[in-house]
Design an enzyme around this catalytic site. Structure first.
Site, PDB file in Angstrom:
ATOM      1  N   GLU A  73       0.812  -1.284  -0.047  1.00  0.00           N
ATOM      2  CA  GLU A  73       0.122  -0.028   0.138  1.00  0.00           C
ATOM      3  C   GLU A  73       0.848   1.222   0.060  1.00  0.00           C
ATOM      4  O   GLU A  73       0.587   2.216  -0.656  1.00  0.00           O
ATOM      5  CB  GLU A  73      -0.913   0.007   1.200  1.00  0.00           C
ATOM      6  CG  GLU A  73      -2.046  -0.742   1.158  1.00  0.00           C
ATOM      7  CD  GLU A  73      -3.354  -0.265   0.202  1.00  0.00           C
ATOM      8  OE1 GLU A  73      -3.078   0.957  -0.405  1.00  0.00           O
ATOM      9  OE2 GLU A  73      -4.220  -0.571   0.119  1.00  0.00           O
ATOM     10  N   GLU A  80       1.868   6.260  -7.022  1.00  0.00           N
ATOM     11  CA  GLU A  80       0.920   7.325  -7.578  1.00  0.00           C
ATOM     12  C   GLU A  80       1.276   8.693  -7.547  1.00  0.00           C
ATOM     13  O   GLU A  80       1.081   9.739  -8.446  1.00  0.00           O
ATOM     14  CB  GLU A  80      -0.436   7.017  -6.554  1.00  0.00           C
ATOM     15  CG  GLU A  80      -1.337   5.952  -6.980  1.00  0.00           C
ATOM     16  CD  GLU A  80      -2.474   6.051  -5.851  1.00  0.00           C
ATOM     17  OE1 GLU A  80      -3.396   5.032  -5.929  1.00  0.00           O
ATOM     18  OE2 GLU A  80      -2.562   6.715  -4.984  1.00  0.00           O
TER      19      GLU A  80
HETATM   20  N1  LIG Z   1      -2.319  10.558 -15.424  1.00  0.00           N
HETATM   21  C1  LIG Z   1      -2.798   9.598 -15.552  1.00  0.00           C
HETATM   22  N2  LIG Z   1      -3.175   9.002 -16.795  1.00  0.00           N
HETATM   23  C2  LIG Z   1      -3.791   8.021 -17.090  1.00  0.00           C
HETATM   24  N3  LIG Z   1      -4.568   7.365 -16.122  1.00  0.00           N
HETATM   25  C3  LIG Z   1      -4.617   7.806 -14.995  1.00  0.00           C
HETATM   26  C4  LIG Z   1      -3.864   8.789 -14.489  1.00  0.00           C
HETATM   27  N4  LIG Z   1      -3.812   9.156 -13.216  1.00  0.00           N
HETATM   28  C5  LIG Z   1      -4.802   8.165 -13.114  1.00  0.00           C
HETATM   29  N5  LIG Z   1      -5.203   7.345 -14.038  1.00  0.00           N
HETATM   30  C6  LIG Z   1      -6.092   6.058 -13.827  1.00  0.00           C
HETATM   31  O1  LIG Z   1      -7.305   6.486 -13.253  1.00  0.00           O
HETATM   32  C7  LIG Z   1      -7.926   5.586 -12.407  1.00  0.00           C
HETATM   33  C8  LIG Z   1      -7.971   6.535 -11.199  1.00  0.00           C
HETATM   34  O2  LIG Z   1      -6.787   6.608 -10.631  1.00  0.00           O
HETATM   35  P1  LIG Z   1      -6.728   7.576  -9.221  1.00  0.00           P
HETATM   36  O3  LIG Z   1      -5.122   7.545  -8.853  1.00  0.00           O
HETATM   37  O4  LIG Z   1      -7.370   8.748  -9.595  1.00  0.00           O
HETATM   38  O5  LIG Z   1      -7.335   6.737  -8.232  1.00  0.00           O
HETATM   39  P2  LIG Z   1      -7.191   5.688  -7.650  1.00  0.00           P
HETATM   40  O6  LIG Z   1      -6.443   4.375  -8.546  1.00  0.00           O
HETATM   41  O7  LIG Z   1      -8.446   4.893  -7.069  1.00  0.00           O
HETATM   42  O8  LIG Z   1      -6.157   5.561  -6.545  1.00  0.00           O
HETATM   43  P3  LIG Z   1      -6.393   6.794  -4.976  1.00  0.00           P
HETATM   44  O9  LIG Z   1      -7.962   6.830  -4.772  1.00  0.00           O
HETATM   45  O10 LIG Z   1      -5.717   5.817  -4.261  1.00  0.00           O
HETATM   46  O11 LIG Z   1      -5.884   8.240  -5.220  1.00  0.00           O
HETATM   47  C9  LIG Z   1      -6.752   4.626 -12.585  1.00  0.00           C
HETATM   48  O12 LIG Z   1      -7.342   3.330 -13.229  1.00  0.00           O
HETATM   49  C10 LIG Z   1      -5.411   5.236 -12.948  1.00  0.00           C
HETATM   50  O13 LIG Z   1      -4.800   4.216 -13.427  1.00  0.00           O
END
Ligand SMILES: Nc1ncnc2c1ncn2[C@@H]1O[C@H](COP(=O)(O)OP(=O)(O)OP(=O)(O)O)[C@@H](O)[C@H]1O
Length: 128
Positions: A73, A80
């Site tokens: 985690e 991230e």
């Molecule tokens: N810069 C980016 N380019 C392409 N896809 C992205 C990008 N940032 C996030 N994603 C995608 O968007 C989706 C959501 O990601 P995001 O980081 O917003 O939230 P998460 O994965 O739920 O994590 P957390 O809630 O812990 O921040 C995921 O599939 C991630 O791979």
């Protein structure tokens, strides 16, 4: 610098690195809901371990599973944050990196769930 001073400054550096690690832990705890949920599950698993008097080998398995999930985690959040630092645009490689990191937590969480089930279910049935 004398040997004594050198040892003191090495010790200070060690203390500082613990402080940085603690700060990282606290950052993830404050900002990541999944990490908070896993911390709650860790407390429940440890309480269940004491209550159901699991064996030493079972403790090894439970502690290993907890450490794997929490560590991944932390790494997931590190990835991230790094991806967000590199780009704010939506890019396939950013998605691949974030999703692979999330996948690593998922694998460890599934393994931890199976380990928990194998260890606790028979003991819980016996306890009830
Ligand atoms: N810069 C980016 N380019 C392409 N896809 C992205 C990008 N940032 C996030 N994603 C995608 O968007 C989706 C959501 O990601 P995001 O980081 O917003 O939230 P998460 O994965 O739920 O994590 P957390 O809630 O812990 O921040 C995921 O599939 C991630 O791979």
């Amino acid at each position: 610098m004398g040997l004594q001073d050198q040892k003191a400054s090495e010790f200070k550096r060690l203390l500082k690195s613990f402080a940085f690690a603690w700060s990282g832990l606290m950052h993830v705890y404050r900002h990541e809901r999944n990490f908070q949920i896993h911390c709650i599950l860790m407390v429940l698993a440890i309480a269940a371990g004491f209550l159901l008097k699991i064996s030493l080998v079972e403790w090894y398995m439970v502690i290993g599973a907890i450490a794997a999930v929490l560590s991944l985690e932390l790494m997931n959040t590190a990835i991230e944050r790094t991806v967000d630092l590199v780009t704010e645009e939506m890019r396939p490689l950013a998605k691949a990196a974030k999703d692979a990191a999330a996948g690593s937590v998922f694998v460890a969480a599934i393994a931890a769930f199976i380990i928990g089930m194998l260890i606790f279910t028979p003991k819980l049935i016996e306890f009830l």
